[in-house]
Design an enzyme around this catalytic site. Structure first.
Site, PDB file in Angstrom:
ATOM      1  N   ASP A  63     -29.441 -21.638  49.204  1.00  0.00           N
ATOM      2  CA  ASP A  63     -29.413 -19.855  48.345  1.00  0.00           C
ATOM      3  C   ASP A  63     -29.532 -19.340  49.138  1.00  0.00           C
ATOM      4  OD1 ASP A  63     -28.899 -19.010  45.950  1.00  0.00           O
ATOM      5  OD2 ASP A  63     -31.081 -18.246  45.876  1.00  0.00           O
TER       6      ASP A  63
ATOM      7  N   ASP B 257     -29.575 -15.543  47.214  1.00  0.00           N
ATOM      8  CA  ASP B 257     -30.772 -14.976  46.902  1.00  0.00           C
ATOM      9  C   ASP B 257     -31.791 -14.617  46.200  1.00  0.00           C
ATOM     10  OD1 ASP B 257     -28.399 -11.888  46.643  1.00  0.00           O
ATOM     11  OD2 ASP B 257     -27.393 -13.890  46.389  1.00  0.00           O
TER      12      ASP B 257
ATOM     13  N   ASP C  52     -34.314 -21.154  44.974  1.00  0.00           N
ATOM     14  CA  ASP C  52     -35.652 -20.036  43.970  1.00  0.00           C
ATOM     15  C   ASP C  52     -35.444 -20.616  42.393  1.00  0.00           C
ATOM     16  OD1 ASP C  52     -33.432 -18.468  44.346  1.00  0.00           O
ATOM     17  OD2 ASP C  52     -34.303 -17.504  42.840  1.00  0.00           O
TER      18      ASP C  52
END
Length: 221
Positions: A14, A16, A177
């Protein structure tokens, strides 16, 4: 190498909240778009809880928080276009790599792992950010939230990545995240790894039960 990498040939990240802290620049663009529409900006702290489902959802959440109601489609679209304009002008002013990211990507790339990026951020913003940090050459494939009809937590982008590299899903790792990353990885058949420092709507990502967690991506290598 971290045990989670055993048998892994492809690592998908991922962006961001995993590789970069982009909220400071996203918040500026969101607040400028809201201001154009006569709405008070929401600030970086609020925006931090809204990132992860793509830019349309980000603006929907911002408008709803500001007005107390779901925005009309034409207002939503207009604010979204304004956001894209402002963010496109300055996506890298305050954005920073998280500690350990460069080290991990350099080592994994150097050791021959296939690396991919799957983000819900619009694809047009990926290249400028990677170029700013000198990371473009590390990734063999980058998918944005508008690259395919589906985006995370749908597993389709991850399955697309596996097919692109000719990998069995059991040879693939998803690193993220948020619960959307872990859910997408699990549904795609990937092994999953989470970092706790990113954006997960105020919830601990450990609650999503990833296969492994690290405090810093440097722990991977």
């Amino acid at each position: 190498m971290h045990p989670v990498l055993e048998g892994i040939r492809l690592v998908t990240f991922d962006l961001d909240g995993t590789l970069i802290d982009s909220v400071p620049d996203l918040a500026v663009a969101v607040d400028r778009a809201l201001d154009d529409h006569g709405v008070t900006g929401r600030g970086e702290g609020r925006v931090r809880d809204w990132v992860g489902n793509g830019s349309h959802k980000l603006l929907e959440r911002a408008l709803r928080d500001a007005t107390g109601e779901l925005p009309a489609p034409e207002v939503h679209e207009s604010a979204h276009e304004a956001f894209l304009h402002y963010y496109g002008q300055a996506p890298n002013v305050k954005t920073r790599l998280y500690s350990g990211v460069r080290e991990a990507l350099d080592v994994l790339h150097g050791r021959g792992f296939a690396l991919a990026l799957v983000t819900n951020k619009p694809h047009a913003f990926i290249a400028p950010i990677l170029e700013e940090f000198g990371l473009s050459a590390h990734f063999g494939l980058c998918l944005g939230g508008d690259s395919l009809p589906q985006k995370k937590p749908d597993p389709a982008p991850l399955r697309h990545v596996a097919r692109h590299f000719g990998m069995d899903v059991q040879e693939c790792l998803m690193v993220g995240d948020s619960r959307h990353d872990i859910d997408a990885g699990r549904r795609a058949g990937f092994r999953t790894l989470a970092v706790p420092y990113g954006y997960n709507h105020g919830e601990p990502v450990a609650a999503s039960r990833p296969d492994a967690m690290v405090e810093s991506l440097a722990e991977l290598v």
